[in-house]
Design a protein around this motif. Structure first.
Motif, PDB file in Angstrom:
ATOM      1  N   TYR A 120      53.112  31.346  40.287  1.00  0.00           N
ATOM      2  CA  TYR A 120      52.549  29.994  39.973  1.00  0.00           C
ATOM      3  C   TYR A 120      51.078  30.094  39.254  1.00  0.00           C
ATOM      4  O   TYR A 120      50.975  29.541  38.227  1.00  0.00           O
ATOM      5  N   GLU A 121      50.738  31.476  39.405  1.00  0.00           N
ATOM      6  CA  GLU A 121      49.420  31.873  38.627  1.00  0.00           C
ATOM      7  C   GLU A 121      49.663  31.793  36.962  1.00  0.00           C
ATOM      8  O   GLU A 121      48.883  31.415  36.410  1.00  0.00           O
ATOM      9  N   ASN A 124      50.738  28.386  35.744  1.00  0.00           N
ATOM     10  CA  ASN A 124      49.469  27.428  35.767  1.00  0.00           C
ATOM     11  C   ASN A 124      48.779  27.716  34.174  1.00  0.00           C
ATOM     12  O   ASN A 124      48.209  27.079  33.450  1.00  0.00           O
ATOM     13  N   ILE A 137      45.079  25.457  36.878  1.00  0.00           N
ATOM     14  CA  ILE A 137      44.429  26.494  37.016  1.00  0.00           C
ATOM     15  C   ILE A 137      43.525  26.625  38.133  1.00  0.00           C
ATOM     16  O   ILE A 137      42.771  25.643  38.347  1.00  0.00           O
ATOM     17  N   LYS A 138      43.603  27.787  38.767  1.00  0.00           N
ATOM     18  CA  LYS A 138      42.801  27.924  40.063  1.00  0.00           C
ATOM     19  C   LYS A 138      41.205  27.916  39.577  1.00  0.00           C
ATOM     20  O   LYS A 138      40.725  28.375  38.768  1.00  0.00           O
ATOM     21  N   LEU A 141      39.479  31.168  38.855  1.00  0.00           N
ATOM     22  CA  LEU A 141      39.491  31.661  37.532  1.00  0.00           C
ATOM     23  C   LEU A 141      38.870  30.910  36.609  1.00  0.00           C
ATOM     24  O   LEU A 141      38.628  31.532  35.698  1.00  0.00           O
ATOM     25  N   TYR A 346      49.612  39.711  31.035  1.00  0.00           N
ATOM     26  CA  TYR A 346      49.022  38.589  32.105  1.00  0.00           C
ATOM     27  C   TYR A 346      48.256  39.452  33.193  1.00  0.00           C
ATOM     28  O   TYR A 346      47.057  39.363  33.315  1.00  0.00           O
ATOM     29  N   THR A 350      44.165  39.140  32.950  1.00  0.00           N
ATOM     30  CA  THR A 350      43.410  38.955  34.347  1.00  0.00           C
ATOM     31  C   THR A 350      42.494  39.869  34.969  1.00  0.00           C
ATOM     32  O   THR A 350      41.551  39.679  35.720  1.00  0.00           O
TER      33      THR A 350
END
Length: 392
Positions: A120-121, A124, A137-138, A141, A346, A350
């Protein structure tokens, strides 16, 4: 004389446009109005009242409805003002949800297929950079990205439209040999993409500038960056006058002013034309020029953004590019080819965002909003310089 007449004419058109907008003083509590807007997490965006944009920034709230576009009649339950920003609470009287257009639906289908099998991260983040929807987006983050000064990378902007044009140009130049037809094809493709994603001031600016540039090339008109920037800003304000109050609009056009008017002089330092130094001067010029805006809104000066942009911007650009290519390949059900690269990129991206966000003392508080007046001095200096060039 022709320029003066044209500027006067444009100013009159803009004033007429503003005069036809909705004044906040004309909106009353306990009254019902015809409205249309986008709803995201109960928050009203892109509000139109009686098919007109308000002349002030209005933030609305409406509960008990799923996200989407709505049109109909709404009751203004309350309206409050704070620092020239208005907040209204709405109640649905009679409305309907407006479905996406064909292009939005098609792009969403492509996205859903291409994103199968991702966490999901990843989905999103990719939704933000490909569809312009950053609502999922969280928050943690988002805060990290904002702290290290990379918000512009993950919001639809000139970087994205440039990458889209570059990818389509690379593909089409092998097929279409006629240069005029090639440019027309690029205009059609970027227009289809523009009308398939969520609208944002920065992406609208980039889209209009790209259109002006490509149309200028087709008509053999000499279009420089300053001219396309002016046309883009004018049309954006003409369409939606309140866009000038948008932080995204201010950062976007602030960056373009720095690129157009400041950077050409700064880059003269690099007389040996070293590419890495040129890149450093380019990003540094933009970041320093935008400091008054970030201080005005966030009361902070981000020194970290100078470093993070140098290191993370190329990696983020690569990540966005391969996602665009994967989305294109999904037309032929081939996006799976790039999935391993996307996942690795990714994770690395991150990891670096987490690493940089742990650096302390690279963002300092500075609460004086008077720094914003620096822009008035810069604008005056630019106008004086242009006038001296015209005399020569």
């Amino acid at each position: 004389m022709k320029k003066l007449f044209l500027l006067t004419f444009l100013a009159i058109i803009l004033m007429l446009r503003v005069a036809t907008g909705v004044r906040v003083t004309g909106i009353f509590q306990k009254e019902v109005y015809r409205m249309s807007f986008n709803l995201v997490d109960g928050k009203v965006k892109d509000l139109k009242i009686n098919n007109k944009y308000p002349l002030k920034s209005i933030y609305g709230k409406l509960g008990y409805k799923e996200d989407g576009k709505y049109e109909g009649y709404f009751l203004v339950k309350s309206i409050k003002e704070y620092k020239n920003i208005y907040f209204i609470e709405l109640e649905d009287i009679k409305s309907e949800k407006i479905g996406n257009n064909f292009f939005e639906n098609y792009l969403q289908v492509l996205f859903d297929r291409a994103e199968e099998g991702y966490l999901y991260e990843i989905k999103n983040l990719n939704r933000a950079i490909l569809l312009g929807d950053n609502s999922r987006i969280k928050k943690s983050l988002q805060e990290k990205i904002r702290y290290i000064g990379l918000s512009h990378v993950f919001a639809m902007s000139g970087l994205h439209i440039g990458l889209v044009i570059a990818i389509f140009y690379f593909i089409l130049r092998k097929i279409i040999k006629n240069k005029t037809l090639l440019k027309l094809s690029l205009i059609i493709l970027i227009s289809l993409y523009y009308f398939s994603i969520k609208e944002s001031p920065s992406f609208t600016r980039a889209y209009i500038m790209a259109l002006v540039y490509l149309l200028g090339k087709i008509s053999y008109e000499k279009i420089d960056l300053a001219k396309s920037l002016f046309i883009s800003a004018y049309l954006s304000i003409l369409i939606k006058p309140t866009v000038v109050f948008s932080l995204s609009f201010q950062l976007s056009y602030g960056a373009m002013i720095a690129i157009t008017y400041i950077f050409p002089y700064i880059r003269k330092i690099n007389y040996k034309k070293i590419k890495i130094l040129d890149y450093f001067l380019f990003t540094t010029t933009i970041q320093i020029f935008l400091i008054p805006i970030t201080v005005y809104y966030f009361n902070t000066i981000q020194f970290l953004s100078l470093i993070s942009n140098l290191i993370l911007l190329p990696l983020a650009s690569f990540y966005i590019t391969i996602n665009y290519i994967a989305l294109f390949l999904e037309n032929f059900y081939l996006s799976f080819i790039l999935k391993p690269i996307i996942k690795i990129s990714y994770s690395f991206l991150t990891y670096l965002i987490d690493h940089f966000s742990n650096f302390s003392y690279l963002s300092i508080e500075y609460e004086s909003q008077k720094l914003i007046y620096v822009y008035f001095i810069i604008i005056v200096l630019i106008l004086i310089h242009k006038k001296s060039l015209l005399k020569k």
